[in-house]
Design a protein around this motif. Structure first.
Motif, mmCIF file in Angstrom:
data_model
loop_
_atom_site.group_PDB
_atom_site.id
_atom_site.type_symbol
_atom_site.label_atom_id
_atom_site.label_comp_id
_atom_site.label_asym_id
_atom_site.label_seq_id
_atom_site.Cartn_x
_atom_site.Cartn_y
_atom_site.Cartn_z
ATOM 1 N N GLY A 13 0.887 -1.277 0.026
ATOM 2 C CA GLY A 13 0.022 -0.134 -0.094
ATOM 3 C C GLY A 13 0.866 1.174 -0.192
ATOM 4 N N ILE A 17 1.234 7.252 4.654
ATOM 5 C CA ILE A 17 1.993 6.972 5.861
ATOM 6 C C ILE A 17 3.329 6.188 5.303
ATOM 7 C CG2 ILE A 17 0.915 4.907 6.416
ATOM 8 C CD1 ILE A 17 2.679 6.871 8.888
ATOM 9 N N ALA A 18 3.006 5.248 4.143
ATOM 10 C CA ALA A 18 3.856 4.746 3.230
ATOM 11 C C ALA A 18 5.113 5.287 3.034
ATOM 12 C CB ALA A 18 3.333 3.864 2.361
ATOM 13 N N ARG A 39 -2.141 -1.332 -5.589
ATOM 14 C CA ARG A 39 -3.192 -1.636 -6.513
ATOM 15 C C ARG A 39 -2.954 -1.062 -8.006
ATOM 16 N NH1 ARG A 39 -7.780 0.472 -3.346
ATOM 17 N NH2 ARG A 39 -6.568 2.133 -3.399
ATOM 18 N N PHE A 80 -8.525 -3.139 6.054
ATOM 19 C CA PHE A 80 -7.785 -4.438 5.298
ATOM 20 C C PHE A 80 -6.671 -4.904 6.199
ATOM 21 C CE2 PHE A 80 -9.670 -1.342 2.230
ATOM 22 C CZ PHE A 80 -10.438 -2.372 1.528
HETATM 23 N N1 LIG Z 1 1.927 5.625 12.208
HETATM 24 C C1 LIG Z 1 1.273 6.735 12.037
HETATM 25 O O1 LIG Z 1 2.043 7.772 12.177
HETATM 26 C C2 LIG Z 1 0.074 6.858 11.189
HETATM 27 C C3 LIG Z 1 -0.121 7.977 10.471
HETATM 28 C C4 LIG Z 1 -1.230 8.071 9.684
HETATM 29 C C5 LIG Z 1 -1.948 6.697 9.252
HETATM 30 N N2 LIG Z 1 -1.601 5.681 10.127
HETATM 31 C C6 LIG Z 1 -2.159 4.420 9.684
HETATM 32 O O2 LIG Z 1 -1.705 4.002 8.311
HETATM 33 C C7 LIG Z 1 -2.917 3.053 7.589
HETATM 34 C C8 LIG Z 1 -2.894 3.973 6.360
HETATM 35 O O3 LIG Z 1 -3.252 5.351 6.367
HETATM 36 P P1 LIG Z 1 -2.770 6.396 5.205
HETATM 37 O O4 LIG Z 1 -2.949 7.685 5.802
HETATM 38 O O5 LIG Z 1 -1.495 6.195 4.737
HETATM 39 O O6 LIG Z 1 -3.830 6.191 4.401
HETATM 40 P P2 LIG Z 1 -3.722 6.549 2.771
HETATM 41 O O7 LIG Z 1 -3.106 7.569 2.371
HETATM 42 O O8 LIG Z 1 -5.343 6.476 2.377
HETATM 43 O O9 LIG Z 1 -3.232 5.135 2.197
HETATM 44 C C9 LIG Z 1 -3.778 3.669 2.436
HETATM 45 C C10 LIG Z 1 -3.243 3.037 1.064
HETATM 46 O O10 LIG Z 1 -3.752 1.665 1.416
HETATM 47 C C11 LIG Z 1 -4.215 1.235 0.184
HETATM 48 N N3 LIG Z 1 -5.615 0.665 -0.014
HETATM 49 C C12 LIG Z 1 -5.720 -0.638 -0.490
HETATM 50 N N4 LIG Z 1 -7.302 -0.904 -0.537
HETATM 51 C C13 LIG Z 1 -7.549 0.356 -0.454
HETATM 52 C C14 LIG Z 1 -9.096 0.835 -0.309
HETATM 53 N N5 LIG Z 1 -10.190 0.124 -0.665
HETATM 54 N N6 LIG Z 1 -9.394 2.218 -0.228
HETATM 55 C C15 LIG Z 1 -8.012 3.036 0.087
HETATM 56 N N7 LIG Z 1 -6.816 2.591 -0.008
HETATM 57 C C16 LIG Z 1 -6.719 1.312 -0.180
HETATM 58 C C17 LIG Z 1 -3.813 2.369 -0.872
HETATM 59 O O11 LIG Z 1 -2.688 1.925 -1.540
HETATM 60 P P3 LIG Z 1 -2.338 1.324 -3.276
HETATM 61 O O12 LIG Z 1 -3.501 2.292 -3.770
HETATM 62 O O13 LIG Z 1 -0.984 1.907 -3.103
HETATM 63 O O14 LIG Z 1 -2.533 0.214 -3.225
HETATM 64 C C18 LIG Z 1 -3.660 3.539 -0.098
HETATM 65 O O15 LIG Z 1 -2.823 4.390 -0.750
HETATM 66 C C19 LIG Z 1 -3.929 3.261 8.651
HETATM 67 O O16 LIG Z 1 -4.043 2.149 9.357
HETATM 68 C C20 LIG Z 1 -3.583 4.715 9.392
HETATM 69 O O17 LIG Z 1 -4.155 4.231 10.641
HETATM 70 C C21 LIG Z 1 -0.479 5.487 10.832
#
Ligand SMILES: NC(=O)c1ccc[n+]([C@@H]2O[C@H](COP(=O)([O-])OP(=O)(O)OC[C@H]3O[C@@H](n4cnc5c(N)ncnc54)[C@H](OP(=O)(O)O)[C@@H]3O)[C@@H](O)[C@H]2O)c1
Length: 333
Positions: A13, A17-18, A39, A80
């Motif tokens: 993903g 955060i990645a 994806r 997920f």
């Molecule tokens: N540790 C921290 O500081 C921190 C901070 C923020 C968030 N988080 C955690 O990290 C996780 C992701 O958060 P994020 O802010 O990075 O979210 P985000 O920007 O929305 O990214 C999530 C990624 O998940 C993938 N994905 C797979 N199925 C999906 C779907 N049906 N809808 C949307 N995305 C989908 C997508 O990657 P692809 O399109 O590349 O497949 C998307 O870019 C969450 O669990 C959140 O709680 C942690």
């Protein structure tokens, strides 16, 4: 694993955060980004180029099956984590899974069982547990520096525009303030005071049914209490105050990523204690994970499976009190 070899990471993903995680991974002495998967093939390629991955995939399965990868960081929305972690664990990959580890206790138990069965490492990515400031605060409290803890006050909030489709508000992505940010105040009270004997919570639900505000009161067996608050409706201080019989510790904004804190003993001046941190702060959980993998350790001694279970049990109870059930849970998942 040969300790002279760097641990090879995969990122599953390629969202917000990645990117931050990959940036800290580039600082690691003991690990390296090997592959990423999205994806969307273009997104995977761009992410891979930006963060110098050796390869990239346009689907998650290929990453899980990639022979060269040792450990996979799961950075997808909450709903997920369970599915993606099981995919990686079944392919005998070590897993660092973003918080919350699973939606509910049943999911977390099955993830731990899969890791145990496949003899691989599994940890919830609560990076706050590895920050030098948090480790130092915990140690000071354990050593009785501020006496007996009587109250913990912690909040995490920011104002964000309501968008029913966004990760924060979409119930199908298990949105809401509690699972996204309320987990940090809950976590800090858990590591400082243990599992509470009493939980009382109230939430305000947004139009999509997820909590945009959650207030939690806890009481511990010592009689001490905690008041915790998370919100997506307003900017809050996002600080943590720990009141003890001999003094107070304040971890200033934003407490969950802080590199310093303040100690104020009764009748004395406030002292600033600088603990430092490397990179954005994810570096510390990355190095801990690498060390576990290099030493064939399948469970962290800091962010333990038991701690993840306690966290999710508490969130299950809070959601029950607030009437918050995610759509997939209605289908029995
Ligand atoms: N540790 C921290 O500081 C921190 C901070 C923020 C968030 N988080 C955690 O990290 C996780 C992701 O958060 P994020 O802010 O990075 O979210 P985000 O920007 O929305 O990214 C999530 C990624 O998940 C993938 N994905 C797979 N199925 C999906 C779907 N049906 N809808 C949307 N995305 C989908 C997508 O990657 P692809 O399109 O590349 O497949 C998307 O870019 C969450 O669990 C959140 O709680 C942690």
């Amino acid at each position: 694993m040969d300790k002279s070899n760097k641990v090879k990471w995969g990122i599953l993903g390629c969202g917000k955060i990645a990117h931050k995680f990959a940036s800290d991974l580039s600082l690691s002495e003991s690990g390296v980004l090997y592959a990423c998967a999205s994806r969307n093939g273009d997104q995977a390629r761009e992410f891979g180029i930006k963060h110098k991955a050796s390869t990239h995939f346009n689907n998650y399965l290929s990453l899980a099956e990639c022979k060269e990868v040792d450990v996979i960081y799961i950075a997808t929305p909450h709903s997920f984590h369970h599915e993606h972690a099981l995919l990686c664990l079944a392919n005998k990959k070590h897993v660092l899974c973003e918080k919350p580890m699973g939606l509910n206790e049943i999911q977390v138990l099955s993830m731990i069982a899969a890791a145990t069965k496949n003899k691989v490492f599994l940890m919830e990515a609560v990076w706050t547990s590895f920050l030098p400031a948090i480790i130092q605060v915990k140690q000071m409290i354990n050593e009785g520096e501020i006496g007996d803890i009587r109250h913990i006050k912690a909040d995490f909030g920011f104002r964000t525009i309501f968008d029913a489709q966004s990760r924060l508000f979409n119930p199908n992505l298990a949105g809401g303030s509690l699972l996204d940010i309320g987990i940090y105040p809950l976590f800090i009270s858990l590591i400082l005071s243990g599992y509470p004997s009493y939980v009382q919570s109230i939430a305000h639900l947004a139009a999509t049914g997820v909590d945009d505000e959650c207030t939690i009161l806890l009481q511990f067996s010592s009689g001490a209490t905690a008041s915790l608050y998370s919100t997506l409706t307003c900017d809050t201080d996002t600080i943590c105050e720990i009141y003890g019989t001999k003094g107070k510790i304040t971890i200033p904004t934003r407490f969950h990523e802080q590199d310093h804190f303040y100690l104020q003993l009764n009748g004395k001046d406030r002292v600033e204690i600088k603990s430092g941190k490397k990179g954005l702060g994810y570096y510390h959980e990355i190095e801990h994970t690498n060390a576990c993998i290099q030493n064939n350790i399948t469970e962290s001694n800091i962010m333990t499976h038991s701690l993840s279970l306690q966290l999710v049990r508490l969130m299950d109870e809070i959601r029950k009190q607030c009437g918050l059930v995610y759509p997939s849970e209605r289908l029995g998942h």
